[in-house]
Design an enzyme around this catalytic site. Structure first.
Site, PDB file in Angstrom:
ATOM      1  N   ASP A 323       7.074   9.309   0.664  1.00  0.00           N
ATOM      2  CA  ASP A 323       6.114   8.216   0.614  1.00  0.00           C
ATOM      3  C   ASP A 323       5.857   7.622   1.997  1.00  0.00           C
ATOM      4  O   ASP A 323       6.757   7.537   2.833  1.00  0.00           O
ATOM      5  CB  ASP A 323       6.666   7.123  -0.321  1.00  0.00           C
ATOM      6  CG  ASP A 323       5.762   5.921  -0.420  1.00  0.00           C
ATOM      7  OD1 ASP A 323       4.645   6.077  -0.916  1.00  0.00           O
ATOM      8  OD2 ASP A 323       6.183   4.820   0.004  1.00  0.00           O
ATOM      9  N   GLU A 373       3.075  12.275   2.126  1.00  0.00           N
ATOM     10  CA  GLU A 373       1.915  11.411   1.946  1.00  0.00           C
ATOM     11  C   GLU A 373       1.630  10.794   3.305  1.00  0.00           C
ATOM     12  O   GLU A 373       2.199   9.763   3.678  1.00  0.00           O
ATOM     13  CB  GLU A 373       2.196  10.318   0.905  1.00  0.00           C
ATOM     14  CG  GLU A 373       0.947   9.506   0.569  1.00  0.00           C
ATOM     15  CD  GLU A 373       1.185   8.016   0.439  1.00  0.00           C
ATOM     16  OE1 GLU A 373       0.222   7.301   0.146  1.00  0.00           O
ATOM     17  OE2 GLU A 373       2.323   7.568   0.647  1.00  0.00           O
TER      18      GLU A 373
END
Length: 647
Positions: A323, A373
């Site tokens: 993330d 990401e």
């Protein structure tokens, strides 16, 4: 301690210390102890035929630490921990600790402040809102996924189908009384559903222990503990095992950028800066109200890299989605004006950490998925470190996602002026190994659900949504779709309630679900859509600049040269004899039509055939003229190849 001293200490005090583990301690402080979870935390040991649990914790600033828990009625002074000589690790060994016994560290800071902290390496924790760690022995689970693991070792991830169903376990579905499902419940209901829908993988939003449901798991207190909301660690093993037995891979969301500031967590662990930087601006993420990891500390590297291997070792996971990588890479991401020693905004320590992390993970698990990401233009994110890259093997394609969603939300009348949103993506489609994400981030905080983003009448909204999915699956790159989007959830995702499964009582939603199921199934068996997914050898434009009619078409090509034609009409105006240039003579068959009656459209469900004509089109020697309904996508193959594929 000698054996005699150990025995005397147990008899007199009820605890003892061990003088061993020097090499482990050295590696941990060096930043290269990649399985530190085998030493730190709480582990069974046997000395003099006495079974005890050894607790080891990293605390460089404490003046004293006491262990307290169910095993001593939470006495705050009975069990003093001892600093291991020459290190900043503390230890104590206690006989009689039972499985599920709760415990915490009582830490005395340099200023005299008393802190009560959960174990950063705990394998299990109390269910929120309680905050203690629980002793748990991970050994003993009997796995049944050997066939899956063998097939995983032999796979080529880059040129195989990967279709990911992103899930928040708390809100996917709830029981009739509103209670949450357990890992076992989810194994019995979620896994059969994912299998029926023909997805290849489940991606779980962070399941590491976290105190607040509303954080979706992205603000963690227990990196080594699967959340106790749904059961025990072995219950989670059972969930993963059941996924594998059903041919489904498991990807975990992982948050190495920041952590929450809850009192029992990592923040100011012993009153000083332990996991975060000593520099206040580097340590604090003001945008999220969290603390940032300090990647320059070798012990933090040991903690985080070990955590990745831990989930692979003990839980057999198939990949990790990392993330907010941009927040790690840039010192000024989030508005701060920090700079590195060379005057740039790059976080040099984070870059080094990411490269080291990926090198180590792929050393132990060469066939895992490491998906970043990363939302900026940082180059070579999914390139090997030896080639100058960051070392991930996949990157989320945020550019494609932003362009296509912006385009699809336009009234078709205005789409002709934004045709580049459909075509620009191919100028960089193979610069990285991409995942095409339509994730949870796109259906919350006022962004509206995917279905509600679509313009037009009620019927046109569903047609647009099916068109979007057909375009996504024909476009190079792996696929990711957030739960609920597969049946056209109308309202935004709400983490506090289950998806609106009652919508499947309505034909329009059921038709979208059937289409997505068939689309996934077609994708998994059609090598043209995945066999050459990382280079222009697998892609060729047919019609690229028809902005007036908002039509595009291209070919996807497999390793043997077989071709799939994909044609898209982004307006409601049907074209009854639209020309498509082809390179081979013969009969072409429609193998998928988003406007089929099967999916609530107007086109007959039976396969339609088209014969080539000796009329060149789009710089190709032959052409076919097809029926192209409004707001639809059509996949076509040369009939001989289509028949061969089905055999």
């Amino acid at each position: 301690m000698t054996d005699q001293n150990i025995q005397d200490s147990i008899l007199k005090k009820g605890y003892f210390y061990l003088n061993e583990g020097d090499f482990d301690i050295h590696l941990f402080h060096e930043g290269s102890y990649y399985k530190s979870y085998e030493f730190l935390g709480a582990h069974y040991i046997t000395r003099l035929d006495i079974e005890a649990v050894r607790f080891v914790v990293w605390s460089p600033n404490a003046t004293a630490i006491h262990l307290m828990g169910d095993f001593n009625d939470w006495d705050e002074t009975q069990f003093p921990m001892q600093r291991i000589k020459g290190s900043s690790l503390w230890q104590i060994c206690i006989p009689g600790v039972q499985m599920f016994d709760r415990y915490k560290y009582r830490i005395t800071a340099t200023d005299g402040q008393i802190l009560y902290k959960a174990d950063p390496y705990a394998f299990h924790a109390e269910e929120r809102p309680e905050t203690a760690s629980k002793f748990y022995d991970l050994k003993g689970y009997i796995w049944h996924d050997s066939e899956w693991l063998k097939s995983r070792e032999a796979s080529d991830d880059y040129n195989r189908p990967i279709s990911i169903y992103e899930v928040n376990l708390l809100s996917w579905r709830k029981k009739h009384d509103g209670k949450q499902y357990s890992y076992h419940d989810l194994a019995q209901e979620l896994i059969p559903y994912v299998k029926e829908m023909n997805f290849t993988h489940i991606e779980l939003m962070p399941i590491m222990e976290h105190p607040y449901d509303g954080s979706w798991g992205y603000q963690i207190t227990g990196y080594y503990a699967p959340t106790s909301r749904f059961g025990t660690p072995k219950d989670f093993m059972y969930f993963v095992d059941t996924c594998h037995q059903n041919g489904i891979g498991v990807i975990l969301d992982w948050v190495p950028g920041h952590y929450c500031k809850d009192a029992h967590g990592l923040y100011h662990f012993d009153g000083g800066s332990v996991f975060e930087s000593h520099d206040y601006d580097k340590a604090h993420n003001d945008e999220w109200g969290t603390a940032n990891f300090d990647y320059g500390k070798p012990e933090v590297k040991s903690f985080l890299i070990s955590n990745l291997l831990y989930w692979h070792d003990y839980y057999h996971v198939d990949g990790i989605r990392i993330d907010a990588v941009a927040y790690m890479l840039y010192l000024n991401f989030g508005g701060k004006l920090l700079k590195n020693k060379y005057g740039g905004f790059e976080n040099l320590e984070a870059v080094d950490f990411i490269k080291q992390m990926n090198e180590i993970v792929f050393k132990y698990y060469p066939n895992t998925l490491m998906m970043a990401e990363e939302s900026t233009a940082w180059p070579m994110v999914s390139w090997p470190t030896a080639s100058g890259g960051l070392g991930f093997n996949y990157k989320w394609n945020m550019g494609w996602m932003n362009d296509i969603l912006e385009y699809m939300q336009l009234d078709p009348v205005f789409r002709s002026g934004f045709h580049k949103a459909l075509t620009f993506t191919m100028t960089y489609a193979f610069s990285e190994n991409f995942v095409l994400p339509l994730s949870h981030d796109e259906v919350v905080h006022g962004k509206k659900s995917l279905l509600e983003k679509m313009p037009g009448t009620y019927h046109e909204k569903f047609s647009n949504l099916k068109l979007l999915y057909a375009y996504m699956y024909a476009h190079p790159g792996k696929k990711l779709l957030f739960m609920g989007s597969e049946f056209g959830q109308f309202i935004e995702w709400n983490e506090w309630q289950a998806l609106d499964w009652h919508l499947l009582n309505y034909d329009s939603h059921k038709n979208v679900q059937t289409f997505l199921k068939d689309l996934n199934g077609f994708y998994k068996t059609e090598a043209c859509l995945y066999g050459v997914d990382t280079s222009y050898d697998g892609y060729e434009w047919i019609e690229v600049d028809n902005s007036k009619e908002s039509i595009i078409s291209f070919e996807r090509i497999d390793a043997d040269g077989h071709k799939l034609l994909a044609i898209f009409n982004f307006t409601p105006v049907g074209r009854n004899a639209h020309p498509i240039g082809v390179t081979q003579e013969g009969t072409y068959e429609v193998v998928l039509n988003s406007n089929s009656e099967r999916y609530g459209g107007s086109s007959p469900s039976q396969k339609k055939n088209y014969q080539t004509e000796n009329e060149p089109a789009f710089n190709r020697p032959y052409s076919i003229r097809i029926e192209l309904p409004g707001l639809s996508a059509v996949y076509i193959k040369l009939k001989e190849e289509a028949t061969h594929e089905r055999r």
